[in-house]
Write a protein that holds these residues in place. Structure first.
Motif, PDB file in Angstrom:
ATOM      1  N   PHE A 162       0.987  -1.229   0.194  1.00 43.80           N
ATOM      2  CA  PHE A 162       0.079  -0.045   0.041  1.00 43.80           C
ATOM      3  C   PHE A 162       1.061   1.165  -0.068  1.00 43.80           C
ATOM      4  N   LEU A 163       1.777   1.440   1.028  1.00 40.43           N
ATOM      5  CA  LEU A 163       2.795   2.370   0.891  1.00 40.43           C
ATOM      6  C   LEU A 163       3.698   2.833  -0.523  1.00 40.43           C
ATOM      7  N   GLU A 164       3.864   1.481  -0.917  1.00 42.22           N
ATOM      8  CA  GLU A 164       4.576   1.395  -2.149  1.00 42.22           C
ATOM      9  C   GLU A 164       3.849   2.404  -3.280  1.00 42.22           C
ATOM     10  N   ILE A 165       2.659   2.158  -3.401  1.00 46.81           N
ATOM     11  CA  ILE A 165       1.964   2.821  -4.384  1.00 46.81           C
ATOM     12  C   ILE A 165       1.047   4.348  -4.002  1.00 46.81           C
ATOM     13  N   ALA A 166       1.070   4.295  -2.699  1.00 49.08           N
ATOM     14  CA  ALA A 166      -0.002   5.490  -1.973  1.00 49.08           C
ATOM     15  C   ALA A 166       0.689   6.883  -2.420  1.00 49.08           C
ATOM     16  N   LEU A 167       2.047   6.724  -2.255  1.00 52.64           N
ATOM     17  CA  LEU A 167       2.820   8.132  -2.353  1.00 52.64           C
ATOM     18  C   LEU A 167       2.551   8.482  -3.740  1.00 52.64           C
ATOM     19  N   VAL A 168       3.137   7.721  -4.527  1.00 57.98           N
ATOM     20  CA  VAL A 168       2.970   7.983  -6.065  1.00 57.98           C
ATOM     21  C   VAL A 168       1.638   8.339  -6.593  1.00 57.98           C
ATOM     22  N   TYR A 169       0.717   7.736  -5.988  1.00 56.71           N
ATOM     23  CA  TYR A 169      -0.641   7.971  -6.155  1.00 56.71           C
ATOM     24  C   TYR A 169      -0.991   9.283  -5.954  1.00 56.71           C
ATOM     25  N   ILE A 170      -0.824   9.701  -4.609  1.00 59.30           N
ATOM     26  CA  ILE A 170      -1.235  11.284  -4.248  1.00 59.30           C
ATOM     27  C   ILE A 170      -0.751  12.213  -5.098  1.00 59.30           C
ATOM     28  N   ILE A 171       0.898  11.996  -5.454  1.00 64.58           N
ATOM     29  CA  ILE A 171       1.711  12.886  -6.250  1.00 64.58           C
ATOM     30  C   ILE A 171       1.051  13.234  -7.568  1.00 64.58           C
ATOM     31  N   PHE A 172       0.767  12.217  -8.280  1.00 66.27           N
ATOM     32  CA  PHE A 172       0.260  12.210  -9.452  1.00 66.27           C
ATOM     33  C   PHE A 172      -1.255  12.615  -9.764  1.00 66.27           C
ATOM     34  N   ILE A 173      -1.844  12.153  -8.581  1.00 65.90           N
ATOM     35  CA  ILE A 173      -3.420  12.899  -8.686  1.00 65.90           C
ATOM     36  C   ILE A 173      -3.387  14.224  -8.562  1.00 65.90           C
ATOM     37  N   LEU A 174      -2.700  14.849  -7.451  1.00 65.71           N
ATOM     38  CA  LEU A 174      -2.639  16.046  -7.211  1.00 65.71           C
ATOM     39  C   LEU A 174      -2.027  16.824  -8.419  1.00 65.71           C
ATOM     40  N   LEU A 175      -0.765  16.480  -9.045  1.00 66.32           N
ATOM     41  CA  LEU A 175      -0.408  16.945  -9.991  1.00 66.32           C
ATOM     42  C   LEU A 175      -1.050  17.230 -11.306  1.00 66.32           C
ATOM     43  N   GLY A 176      -1.744  15.809 -11.425  1.00 65.12           N
ATOM     44  CA  GLY A 176      -2.828  15.730 -12.643  1.00 65.12           C
ATOM     45  C   GLY A 176      -3.847  16.722 -12.499  1.00 65.12           C
ATOM     46  N   GLY A 177      -4.438  16.853 -11.241  1.00 67.85           N
ATOM     47  CA  GLY A 177      -5.600  17.927 -10.977  1.00 67.85           C
ATOM     48  C   GLY A 177      -5.137  19.460 -11.420  1.00 67.85           C
ATOM     49  N   TYR A 178      -3.960  19.534 -10.956  1.00 69.30           N
ATOM     50  CA  TYR A 178      -3.121  20.862 -10.844  1.00 69.30           C
ATOM     51  C   TYR A 178      -3.006  21.452 -12.269  1.00 69.30           C
ATOM     52  N   VAL A 179      -2.572  20.578 -13.163  1.00 69.23           N
ATOM     53  CA  VAL A 179      -2.101  20.727 -14.608  1.00 69.23           C
ATOM     54  C   VAL A 179      -3.383  20.621 -15.383  1.00 69.23           C
ATOM     55  N   THR A 180      -4.267  19.857 -15.082  1.00 69.41           N
ATOM     56  CA  THR A 180      -5.487  19.803 -15.786  1.00 69.41           C
ATOM     57  C   THR A 180      -6.253  21.159 -15.720  1.00 69.41           C
ATOM     58  N   TYR A 181      -6.638  21.568 -14.603  1.00 62.25           N
ATOM     59  CA  TYR A 181      -7.145  22.797 -14.216  1.00 62.25           C
ATOM     60  C   TYR A 181      -6.528  24.102 -14.851  1.00 62.25           C
TER      61      TYR A 181
END
Length: 361
Positions: A162-181
């Motif tokens: 879970f930890l292996e993927i959670a950090l990358v998931y959070i970073i990319f979701i936030l980055l994806g949201g910011y860039v999309t907006y």
């Protein structure tokens, strides 16, 4: 970790590329919001839903979890289109998730549905206290992440996994949201700039009416599609004396005030333009010649009654000569304009301050 990063980067590229091509048809829409017409919000829902399907079909699989940027598409759909768009996107996500779910392993599908519904409900409550800004958009992204992490934990086999993927998931979701907006905002600014430049290219700088190019393009479209129309050519009587008496600034004031009068007198479907100098053209689609002449008389009388005001000079009057013709009097719009111009010349030669309709006699 590098492999996860690369897979998310591919998902991210797919999101941005899809947004660019999917929103091109909407480049002329001035504003998209939850208050937009239902048809537009439905279209937004289908666009975001289509993007979500692409993201889910290209998701990263970890144990029973499928990780992708669908959350960004869902928040974007709700942010711009409210429940209508968000609901359609949710159904699209569930349909795509079902398609990639092995038979009997529906825990992820159920959790996906619960996350989407919980996010839409929370977003509806939050929107009552929020404005339409980047901060609020990212807050919705953060809420979605908060709902997704417990589901991700339940679907992964170990806590380390879970930890292996959670950090990358959070970073990319936030980055994806910011860039999309930011991408959508910049895209809209670009479209608005292009549209403004196109409008300026077809607008007379002094009067803000259609210019010669716009009038010619409209007449060409009448020829192409065989539209019936009538035309008025309006000319200010003795305009040279206006310039001589009040200067060119005074003449410009007369042209601007007359342009307002023409717009006020003409019906909504009419196209009013400045043809050059003190000459104006009014194109009247689906209008018989007799109705055009009647409108010309209304314009002439309104102008004769209007007080034109410039600087400290006393108010003064100007009169108009108007020529009229209709599309059944010529094979092309150019011929119709010529005939209206001949009628204008006749009005000038027979006393001015009158409307003359073209006649074959």
């Amino acid at each position: 970790m590098l492999s996860q990063f690369n897979q998310f980067l591919l998902n991210f590229s797919l999101l941005i590329t899809s947004l660019l091509f999917a929103f091109l048809p909407l480049r002329h829409v001035k504003l998209i919001s939850p208050a937009s017409p239902v048809k537009l919000r439905i279209l937004i829902g289908f666009i975001a839903g289509f993007i979500s399907v692409l993201l889910v079909l290209n998701s990263i699989t970890y144990d029973g979890a499928k990780i992708d940027l669908r959350l960004v598409a869902l928040v974007t759909a709700y942010y711009y289109g409210g429940w209508v768009s968000g609901g359609i996107t949710t159904l699209s996500i569930l349909g795509a998730r079902f398609a990639v779910t092995p038979p009997g392993a529906y825990e992820g599908l159920i959790l996906t549905g619960l996350i989407c519904i919980a996010l839409l409900i929370t977003a509806s409550i939050y929107r009552r206290f929020a404005s339409h800004t980047l901060k609020d958009y990212l807050v919705l992204i953060g809420i979605g992440i908060g709902y997704s992490l417990p589901a991700l934990y339940l679907l992964t086999e170990t806590f380390n996994r879970f930890l292996e993927i959670a950090l990358v998931y959070i970073i990319f979701i936030l980055l994806g949201g910011y860039v999309t907006y930011s991408f959508l905002q910049e895209l809209r600014k670009h479209f608005q700039f292009v549209q403004t430049q196109q409008e300026l290219a077809l607008t007379d700088g002094l009067t803000n009416l259609a210019n010669r190019r716009k009038l010619d393009e409209t007449l060409a479209s009448y020829d192409k599609y065989g539209f019936a129309f009538s035309v008025l050519i309006v000319d200010i009587d003795f305009f040279k004396s206006v310039n001589d008496t009040y200067g060119h600034d005074g003449g410009d004031v007369v042209l601007r005030q007359l342009s307002h009068l023409l717009e006020h007198c003409c019906p909504d479907q009419a196209l009013v333009g400045r043809y050059g100098g003190e000459e104006f053209v009014v194109l009247l689609p689906d209008t018989p010649l007799k109705d055009a002449v009647r409108l010309g008389e209304t314009i002439r009388l309104a102008c004769a009654d209007q007080h034109f005001v410039f600087s400290t000079y006393p108010a003064f009057h100007v009169t108009l000569s108007i020529g009229a013709a209709s599309s059944d009097q010529g094979e092309t719009s150019f011929e119709v304009i010529q005939k209206a111009d001949q009628s204008l010349y006749q009005a000038k030669q027979t006393g001015r301050n009158k409307v003359v309709a073209y006649s074959e006699e």
